[in-house]
Design an enzyme around this catalytic site. Sequence first.
Site, short mmCIF file in Angstrom:
data_model
loop_
_atom_site.label_atom_id
_atom_site.label_comp_id
_atom_site.label_asym_id
_atom_site.label_seq_id
_atom_site.Cartn_x
_atom_site.Cartn_y
_atom_site.Cartn_z
N HIS A 121 48.68 32.40 -0.59
CA HIS A 121 49.56 31.29 -0.51
C HIS A 121 50.72 31.27 -1.44
O HIS A 121 50.51 32.04 -2.71
CB HIS A 121 48.64 29.86 -1.07
N ASP A 198 42.28 32.52 -6.66
CA ASP A 198 42.70 31.04 -6.19
C ASP A 198 41.59 30.43 -5.55
O ASP A 198 41.11 30.68 -4.35
CB ASP A 198 43.71 31.31 -5.45
N GLN A 201 40.67 26.54 -1.89
CA GLN A 201 40.06 26.27 -0.55
C GLN A 201 38.58 26.55 -0.68
O GLN A 201 38.02 26.46 0.49
CB GLN A 201 40.82 27.09 0.55
N LYS A 224 41.88 18.31 -3.24
CA LYS A 224 41.21 18.92 -1.94
C LYS A 224 39.80 19.02 -1.89
O LYS A 224 39.12 19.22 -0.95
CB LYS A 224 41.54 20.48 -1.96
N CYS A 364 52.85 27.54 3.58
CA CYS A 364 52.93 27.98 2.54
C CYS A 364 52.42 29.35 2.17
O CYS A 364 51.83 29.80 1.27
CB CYS A 364 52.45 27.22 1.30
N1 7TS Z 1 46.15 28.00 -2.82
C1 7TS Z 1 45.81 27.54 -1.60
C2 7TS Z 1 44.73 28.81 -1.05
C3 7TS Z 1 45.99 26.79 -0.93
O1 7TS Z 1 45.31 26.22 0.24
C4 7TS Z 1 46.79 25.69 -1.81
C5 7TS Z 1 47.58 24.28 -1.12
C6 7TS Z 1 47.24 25.92 -3.07
C7 7TS Z 1 46.98 27.06 -3.70
C8 7TS Z 1 48.22 24.95 -3.77
O2 7TS Z 1 47.43 23.92 -4.36
P1 7TS Z 1 48.07 22.63 -5.05
O3 7TS Z 1 47.05 21.60 -4.96
O4 7TS Z 1 48.57 23.30 -6.45
O5 7TS Z 1 49.24 22.28 -4.13
N2 7TS Z 1 47.42 24.43 0.34
C9 7TS Z 1 47.86 23.59 1.23
C10 7TS Z 1 47.80 23.68 2.55
O6 7TS Z 1 47.13 24.77 3.19
N3 7TS Z 1 48.45 22.56 3.03
O7 7TS Z 1 48.84 22.19 2.04
C11 7TS Z 1 48.65 22.56 1.03
#
Ligand code: 7TS
Length: 409
Positions: A121, A198, A201, A224, A364
């Site tokens: 990501h 990371d 997910q 999430k 992303c």
């Molecule tokens: N890493 C992964 C694997 C992600 O899927 C996401 C967000 C992030 C980092 C960033 O997370 P945040 O909470 O700091 O924004 N992924 C997604 C997605 O797949 N669709 O919208 C956000």
Amino acid sequence: MDILNIRKQFPILDQEVNGNPLVYLDSAATSQKPIQVIEALDRYYREYNSNVHRGVHTLGTRATDGYEGAREKVRKFINAKSMQEIIFTRGTTTAINTVAVSYALANLSEDDEIVISYMEHHSNIIPWQQAAKATGAVLKYVPLQEDGTISLDDVRKTVTPKTKVVSIMQVSNVLGVMNPIKEIARIAHENGAVMVVDGAQSAPHMKIDVQDLDCDFFAFSGHKMCGPTGIGVLYGKKSFLEKMEPIEFGGEMIDFVGLQDSTWKELPWKFEAGTPIIAGAIGLGAAIDFLDEIGLDNIEAHEHKLVAYALERMSGIEGMTIYGPQDPAKRAGLVTFNLGDVHPHDAATVLDAEGIAVRAGHHCAQPLMKVLNASATARASFYLYNTEADIDRLVEGLVKTKEYFSDVF
Ligand code: 7TS
């Protein structure tokens, strides 16, 4: 798992969108929130809203207990050794940036290497690009296999004694691939590198044990995993965090302040400058209680069943391209796809008219889109409240989409 009962605890699911019952298939972007989390936030603001770690009044003590109690819930949730290793952040992005700035800038220099993968990501790419630019280190990518998985042989070839940081996602938000983090961490350590995970997910969907993974840092987001937005976690091994400098400075994180110099509080507070994310942490604590009660193993098994069913049903649609491994055993609960030459935004728009929420775009992950040779894709992602009936509705919607755009087939 009693899904109907679980669904009742998510008030948002009980509504019509565009004249159809809502089917929410975008939990990888953000999950819905159960009533337990909504009520925990409501209770905090109605009954004991107050700042933490200061003052001796009763509300302040209750707020501090709620905030620090949430930290202990997080510690247990990922099996960290100590609550000093749990830092509240805004989310995964801020957590990874903290490591890239606080650890990498201080420890890397020219010719050192940072290793990530092509499936990352943007939140796990750009902080390392910036760290590489600032230190002169080289940013390297582990390639992907034909089915989108990472091979340990490739990790062994990419990680060298020059590598100082390896940062890999545990579960891909596009391919649904589950990476062998424990083995990758071993390879990183054999080469003297730190392992950053990371977990955006993975933490919402499977049991996490940071001691078993033996990772040095682990990042995830509350929103999430049934929690509120604006709260996330950076886990770090105490031995590293102790030596790292804060990246933000101000109130809350200091011990003694002089005119020219100051000293920091002990862990974890030295990394939490300013009034912290009190309501967010309390909401995350309630989300953890909720998930624990259902059981992460049950949630993972349920999503596994859903993804197997989705792969079977969706691959039956002519013109369907499904990205990532076709073997459900190798996947977490999401399916990224393209339907013939229909633009994913058009597909998502037709599905939305049917009340079905999916995400379309590059998710992303622009470097991954290049590898997949796709400018964009559509994605259906599942969580504990989804059912096979949701997938049936998705398939019906996709058949309608195909009819609607029959000229491009
Ligand atoms: N890493 C992964 C694997 C992600 O899927 C996401 C967000 C992030 C980092 C960033 O997370 P945040 O909470 O700091 O924004 N992924 C997604 C997605 O797949 N669709 O919208 C956000």
